[in-house]
Scaffold this motif. Structure first.
Motif, PDB file in Angstrom:
ATOM      1  N   ASP A 123      23.457  -8.626  -5.152  1.00  0.00           N
ATOM      2  CA  ASP A 123      24.015  -7.281  -4.952  1.00  0.00           C
ATOM      3  C   ASP A 123      25.454  -7.324  -4.457  1.00  0.00           C
ATOM      4  O   ASP A 123      26.281  -6.508  -4.859  1.00  0.00           O
ATOM      5  CB  ASP A 123      23.158  -6.497  -3.954  1.00  0.00           C
ATOM      6  CG  ASP A 123      21.808  -6.093  -4.513  1.00  0.00           C
ATOM      7  OD1 ASP A 123      21.652  -6.123  -5.764  1.00  0.00           O
ATOM      8  OD2 ASP A 123      20.922  -5.729  -3.735  1.00  0.00           O
ATOM      9  N   SER A 124      25.750  -8.293  -3.583  1.00  0.00           N
ATOM     10  CA  SER A 124      27.098  -8.375  -3.030  1.00  0.00           C
ATOM     11  C   SER A 124      28.146  -8.639  -4.098  1.00  0.00           C
ATOM     12  O   SER A 124      29.289  -8.173  -3.998  1.00  0.00           O
ATOM     13  CB  SER A 124      27.167  -9.457  -1.937  1.00  0.00           C
ATOM     14  OG  SER A 124      26.816 -10.726  -2.470  1.00  0.00           O
ATOM     15  N   ASP A 133      28.178  -5.314  -6.602  1.00  0.00           N
ATOM     16  CA  ASP A 133      28.806  -4.140  -5.987  1.00  0.00           C
ATOM     17  C   ASP A 133      30.305  -4.281  -5.785  1.00  0.00           C
ATOM     18  O   ASP A 133      30.988  -3.284  -5.560  1.00  0.00           O
ATOM     19  CB  ASP A 133      28.136  -3.836  -4.649  1.00  0.00           C
ATOM     20  CG  ASP A 133      26.678  -3.401  -4.800  1.00  0.00           C
ATOM     21  OD1 ASP A 133      26.284  -3.020  -5.923  1.00  0.00           O
ATOM     22  OD2 ASP A 133      25.936  -3.474  -3.791  1.00  0.00           O
ATOM     23  N   THR A 134      30.824  -5.505  -5.840  1.00  0.00           N
ATOM     24  CA  THR A 134      32.254  -5.719  -5.601  1.00  0.00           C
ATOM     25  C   THR A 134      33.009  -6.140  -6.856  1.00  0.00           C
ATOM     26  O   THR A 134      34.194  -6.457  -6.780  1.00  0.00           O
ATOM     27  CB  THR A 134      32.472  -6.802  -4.530  1.00  0.00           C
ATOM     28  OG1 THR A 134      31.862  -8.025  -4.969  1.00  0.00           O
ATOM     29  CG2 THR A 134      31.881  -6.378  -3.194  1.00  0.00           C
TER      30      THR A 134
END
Length: 201
Positions: free
Chosen positions: A192-193, A196-197
């Motif tokens: 996810d990190s 999402d970036t």
């Protein structure tokens, strides 16, 4: 705390991922030092992002320094080993990944120069640095992670570097020569990190 960052800066992305992995809340202030009205030089005299500003108003800049500050907060999970020599090895891999970014940025900026001022030899020199670093990383990656049994700053830095190559230097086609790194990024990039970036466009 506030993080001033460009959405396309891979150095800033590394810090955004660290903050996400540690679940540390922060305010993202999107600003590019290339813009005329930028506020970045007021925060960092070198005029670079990312810049982290604490709730007390203290500022930290340069992504390795910010990463060190976030670890000093002792907020789990630890992404830099607490053992000194293990930490040095993680930071060395981070430095290698950041070196890929430095070379990729210089090569990209060269391509933005007017055709008559552009030096193909400069681009080739930077691409050679990138390839040597990728060869080293490919040889170094013998397990799921670069160091230890779980994700660390080294993995995050390498992941940011590889995805930046996809963004700014797709002509390098690095996956064709580095199957371990290809498999590594496929797994890491699904977190996810990272999702999402991911930079726009």
């Amino acid at each position: 705390m506030k993080l001033t960052a460009s959405l396309t800066s891979p150095y800033a992305r590394k810090i955004r991922i660290l903050l996400a992995e540690k679940h540390i809340p922060f305010e993202l202030v999107v600003d590019s030092p290339w813009e005329t009205a930028t506020s970045v030089p007021a925060l960092n005299p070198l005029g670079k992002v990312p810049v982290l500003e604490t709730d007390e108003g203290e500022t930290f800049f340069d992504s390795p320094v910010i990463a060190g500050f976030l670890e000093a907060l002792d907020h789990p999970p630890h992404l830099i080993p607490q053992d000194n020599m293990s930490a040095v090895r993680v930071r060395q891999t981070e430095a290698l990944a950041d070196g890929i970014l430095d070379a990729a940025v210089l090569a990209y900026l060269e391509t933005l120069r007017p055709a008559e001022a552009r030096m193909a030899s400069n681009v080739a020199r930077q691409h050679d640095k990138i390839e040597r670093a990728l060869i080293r990383l490919e040889a170094q990656l013998t397990g799921d992670w670069f160091h230890g049994e779980r994700i660390s700053l080294a993995d995050i830095a390498v992941g940011c570097a590889l995805e930046y190559l996809d963004l700014r230097a797709p002509e390098l086609k690095w996956r064709e020569r580095h199957p371990r790194l290809k498999a590594f990024l496929a797994k890491l990039g699904a977190r996810d990190s990272f999702v999402d970036t991911r930079p726009p466009g």
